[in-house]
Design an enzyme around this catalytic site. Sequence first.
Site: not given
Length: 427
Positions: A338, A340
């Site tokens: 990830d 983000r």
Amino acid sequence: MTADLSPNALTPGPTPAVRHIRLTSHSGGLDARTISWGASTAAERGPVIGTTSRRSDRNVIGTHSGSYSVYRALAVAAGALSREHRADLTNTAPTDVIGPYPQWADPDAIVSLDPWGAMTAEAFADDLAAGRDIRPTIAVTKAHVALPEIAEAIAKGRLKPDGRFLLESGAALVTKAAVEPVWHLPSVAQRFGCSEADLRRVLFEETGGMYPELVTRSDLEVFLPPIGGQTVYIFGDPHDLANPSVELTARVHDECNGSDVFGSDICTCRPYLTHAIEECILGAQRGGVGLVAYSRKEGRALGEVTKFLVYNARKRQEGGDTADQYFARTECVAGVQDMRFQELMPDVLHWLGVRKIHRLVSMSNMKYDAITGAGISVGERVNIPDDLIPDDARVEIDAKMAAGYFTPGPVPDAAELARAKGRGLDT
Ligand SMILES: [Zn+2]
């Protein structure tokens, strides 16, 4: 040959004649306004000036509009846009005045957007009158949003139009704000636990050397990065967001174009988003306020190409698409699970003055940790109802629950996670 530099020169033509390349990697004009990040008034803080026309006014690295700055360059190169064009800000003022809130004067609370970004025309009227090209980085407007899921909720009696928050037509009334990224580099480095020098060097190198000032102009602390921004949708009175005694229903949602817009069934993004909107409308009708903060972080900020490669890798792996290999497949392709990094996400909540979220419509432990870590309290966490989870998205939701996502129900065990649940590629 001289190119037509007038704003009306819409016919594509040759590149405007430029006598010399204007390097930005040396000291700017002596009269450039300074930025005091976190100052308590707009005047003390100073305007963010990312203009590419009068270079001596620039007090940031990069330029406005995030990734769209590249399209602006194309428009200039094609002869369709004058690089001297100034925005006429007549009648563009926010429909609702947001803040100022105490969080705006806390240099650690907001590090990735300009809290004064919607007030440019008013707060820096003198600078604008003096000819400085100062552009808003936030715009606030009103809209009607109509979604088939909301129309269905009305048809099934879960939602009732009230003519105030929800119309008979199925449209919900919202205030919405578009927010461009404005990064204070020393504070962003601090948020990620790295040195400012390292952050600057890596940003320079990983953008292919796009912004030399990152490494040559340590006096410029603010960076307008070429990335997507975010949009906030507010259901009810925006001022209630800052009042912790008014019930706030909120979702922070990261873009997933395939599901959000095109209805792909491999994930829960759109059903969770529309469920949140339904909850926001219900919350506003109960006397509360609703908020959806939508960030352009496509495919866990890995981008759609990486995302689609991962889909293929998941569905072609031996044993089929299983939850126990869900994160591993992403990591194989992207190198991380990830990207983000929710560390910057709470900034927009601070901009809106939020201190308490009564109902957080998210199961993500990363979002929950970021919000509570930013000093915003969270009451109830609202999971996506089971019947809204598409069959093919069972892989994702099981993997996430096993990895620590909030669930009021049982966490899937190893045997459950190893059971193939995703469709094949051709079925
Ligand atoms: Zn998705």
